[in-house]
Scaffold this motif. Structure first.
Motif, PDB file in Angstrom:
ATOM      1  N   PHE A   1      31.137   9.944  19.760  1.00 48.95           N
ATOM      2  CA  PHE A   1      30.332  10.704  20.714  1.00 48.95           C
ATOM      3  C   PHE A   1      28.912  10.873  20.195  1.00 48.95           C
ATOM      4  O   PHE A   1      28.663  10.827  18.999  1.00 48.95           O
ATOM      5  CB  PHE A   1      30.959  12.076  20.996  1.00 48.95           C
ATOM      6  CG  PHE A   1      30.851  13.042  19.843  1.00 48.95           C
ATOM      7  CD1 PHE A   1      29.841  13.991  19.806  1.00 48.95           C
ATOM      8  CD2 PHE A   1      31.767  13.016  18.800  1.00 48.95           C
ATOM      9  CE1 PHE A   1      29.740  14.877  18.757  1.00 48.95           C
ATOM     10  CE2 PHE A   1      31.674  13.902  17.740  1.00 48.95           C
ATOM     11  CZ  PHE A   1      30.655  14.843  17.715  1.00 48.95           C
ATOM     12  N   ASP A   2      27.979  11.076  21.126  1.00 49.20           N
ATOM     13  CA  ASP A   2      26.592  11.343  20.774  1.00 49.20           C
ATOM     14  C   ASP A   2      25.879  11.966  21.966  1.00 49.20           C
ATOM     15  O   ASP A   2      26.239  11.711  23.114  1.00 49.20           O
ATOM     16  CB  ASP A   2      25.875  10.059  20.350  1.00 49.20           C
ATOM     17  CG  ASP A   2      24.576  10.321  19.596  1.00 49.20           C
ATOM     18  OD1 ASP A   2      24.384  11.456  19.112  1.00 49.20           O
ATOM     19  OD2 ASP A   2      23.751   9.404  19.495  1.00 49.20           O
ATOM     20  N   GLY A   3      24.900  12.793  21.676  1.00 45.67           N
ATOM     21  CA  GLY A   3      24.062  13.398  22.704  1.00 45.67           C
ATOM     22  C   GLY A   3      22.611  13.080  22.413  1.00 45.67           C
ATOM     23  O   GLY A   3      22.218  12.928  21.265  1.00 45.67           O
TER      24      GLY A   3
ATOM     25  N   VAL B   1      24.608  11.976  27.417  1.00 44.32           N
ATOM     26  CA  VAL B   1      25.653  11.878  26.401  1.00 44.32           C
ATOM     27  C   VAL B   1      26.319  10.515  26.510  1.00 44.32           C
ATOM     28  O   VAL B   1      26.399   9.935  27.596  1.00 44.32           O
ATOM     29  CB  VAL B   1      26.710  13.007  26.513  1.00 44.32           C
ATOM     30  CG1 VAL B   1      26.071  14.372  26.325  1.00 44.32           C
ATOM     31  CG2 VAL B   1      27.455  12.961  27.824  1.00 44.32           C
ATOM     32  N   GLY B   2      26.767  10.032  25.375  1.00 43.33           N
ATOM     33  CA  GLY B   2      27.502   8.782  25.321  1.00 43.33           C
ATOM     34  C   GLY B   2      28.835   9.004  24.641  1.00 43.33           C
ATOM     35  O   GLY B   2      28.918   9.760  23.669  1.00 43.33           O
TER      36      GLY B   2
ATOM     37  N   LEU C   1      26.907   9.805  30.531  1.00 45.44           N
ATOM     38  CA  LEU C   1      26.775  10.900  31.488  1.00 45.44           C
ATOM     39  C   LEU C   1      25.436  11.591  31.343  1.00 45.44           C
ATOM     40  O   LEU C   1      24.946  11.789  30.228  1.00 45.44           O
ATOM     41  CB  LEU C   1      27.895  11.928  31.272  1.00 45.44           C
ATOM     42  CG  LEU C   1      29.316  11.368  31.282  1.00 45.44           C
ATOM     43  CD1 LEU C   1      30.257  12.287  30.571  1.00 45.44           C
ATOM     44  CD2 LEU C   1      29.751  11.126  32.699  1.00 45.44           C
ATOM     45  N   LYS C   2      24.873  11.983  32.464  1.00 43.53           N
ATOM     46  CA  LYS C   2      23.622  12.725  32.459  1.00 43.53           C
ATOM     47  C   LYS C   2      23.932  14.204  32.631  1.00 43.53           C
ATOM     48  O   LYS C   2      24.690  14.588  33.521  1.00 43.53           O
ATOM     49  CB  LYS C   2      22.710  12.239  33.588  1.00 43.53           C
ATOM     50  CG  LYS C   2      21.352  12.870  33.565  1.00 43.53           C
ATOM     51  CD  LYS C   2      20.448  12.217  34.587  1.00 43.53           C
ATOM     52  CE  LYS C   2      19.062  12.813  34.482  1.00 43.53           C
ATOM     53  NZ  LYS C   2      18.133  12.124  35.367  1.00 43.53           N
TER      54      LYS C   2
ATOM     55  N   ASP D   1      25.118   6.013  20.813  1.00 42.39           N
ATOM     56  CA  ASP D   1      23.722   6.432  20.762  1.00 42.39           C
ATOM     57  C   ASP D   1      22.916   5.747  21.861  1.00 42.39           C
ATOM     58  O   ASP D   1      22.124   6.374  22.560  1.00 42.39           O
ATOM     59  CB  ASP D   1      23.125   6.131  19.384  1.00 42.39           C
ATOM     60  CG  ASP D   1      21.695   6.594  19.266  1.00 42.39           C
ATOM     61  OD1 ASP D   1      21.426   7.789  19.525  1.00 42.39           O
ATOM     62  OD2 ASP D   1      20.824   5.760  18.934  1.00 42.39           O
ATOM     63  N   GLU D   2      23.141   4.460  22.036  1.00 38.21           N
ATOM     64  CA  GLU D   2      22.452   3.706  23.093  1.00 38.21           C
ATOM     65  C   GLU D   2      22.839   4.218  24.475  1.00 38.21           C
ATOM     66  O   GLU D   2      21.988   4.351  25.355  1.00 38.21           O
ATOM     67  CB  GLU D   2      22.738   2.212  22.978  1.00 38.21           C
ATOM     68  CG  GLU D   2      22.039   1.553  21.810  1.00 38.21           C
ATOM     69  CD  GLU D   2      22.380   0.078  21.675  1.00 38.21           C
ATOM     70  OE1 GLU D   2      22.890  -0.512  22.652  1.00 38.21           O
ATOM     71  OE2 GLU D   2      22.148  -0.471  20.596  1.00 38.21           O
ATOM     72  N   LEU D   3      24.132   4.498  24.671  1.00 41.64           N
ATOM     73  CA  LEU D   3      24.575   5.047  25.967  1.00 41.64           C
ATOM     74  C   LEU D   3      23.885   6.366  26.264  1.00 41.64           C
ATOM     75  O   LEU D   3      23.419   6.599  27.389  1.00 41.64           O
ATOM     76  CB  LEU D   3      26.094   5.241  25.966  1.00 41.64           C
ATOM     77  CG  LEU D   3      26.964   3.992  25.989  1.00 41.64           C
ATOM     78  CD1 LEU D   3      28.426   4.347  25.763  1.00 41.64           C
ATOM     79  CD2 LEU D   3      26.798   3.247  27.305  1.00 41.64           C
ATOM     80  N   ALA D   4      23.811   7.236  25.272  1.00 38.89           N
ATOM     81  CA  ALA D   4      23.192   8.552  25.455  1.00 38.89           C
ATOM     82  C   ALA D   4      21.690   8.397  25.708  1.00 38.89           C
ATOM     83  O   ALA D   4      21.139   9.084  26.579  1.00 38.89           O
ATOM     84  CB  ALA D   4      23.449   9.434  24.236  1.00 38.89           C
TER      85      ALA D   4
END
Length: 177
Positions: free
Chosen positions: A55-57, A66-67, A82-83, A168-171
């Protein structure tokens, strides 16, 4: 009682696809005579294996994202981005990602999970190495600890930012960073 000081709102859970499948199989027994009454469903077979969750924000002045990456014991991965539509700090975004992912894992009926995150603060607070003293993080910490109790075995492990690049990239994509 411990959560009564927070303004939490109960929202009933919508139908879970896995539960709908289980209900269907229970109501429509197989006519092929497989012998025995046991039905194996992939999500249930994870009791003796570890799932992994990253997980990461990420936050900017304009947006928070967040990813989450969830990996099953047989190496299947699910990616979530998710935003967050309210203002929060980067540490709150980290906790948001964690709480959302714990809810997903709980709904999947996962028993054993390894949680990996690059937020030293969040991981060490959940491991008990650091105390959660922030009034803005305490509600998140309380909810995360409560959700963690629903698993048979849960481990929180801090990893370097380099090993957490996918989430991290997703977030960052979601937050617009």
């Amino acid at each position: 009682m411990a959560l009564s000081e927070f303004s939490l709102q109960y929202v009933p859970q919508k139908a879970v696809k896995g539960q709908a499948l289980a209900d269907f199989l229970a109501q429509h027994p197989s006519s092929y005579g497989f012998g025995g009454n046991d039905v194996e469903i992939g999500l249930v077979e994870t009791r003796d294996n570890y799932w992994m969750m990253y997980f990461d924000g990420s936050g900017t002045s304009a947006s928070i994202g967040v990813g989450i990456v969830i990996q099953s014991p047989d190496q299947h991965c699910w990616y979530f981005s998710l935003k967050i539509d309210f203002d929060c700090t980067n540490n709150q975004a980290e906790y948001e990602a964690l709480v959302i992912s714990l809810n997903v894992l709980h709904d999947l009926r996962v028993a054993r999970v390894l949680i990996l995150g690059d937020s030293e603060l969040v991981i060490n607070q959940l491991n008990g190495t650091f105390r959660c003293m922030s009034c803005t993080l305490t509600p998140y910490h309380t909810i995360a600890k409560y959700l963690a109790e629903s698993f048979d075995d849960i481990t929180f492990k801090h990893i370097s930012h380099i090993r957490n690049t996918d989430v991290d990239e997703l977030a960052q994509i979601t937050s617009g960073a």
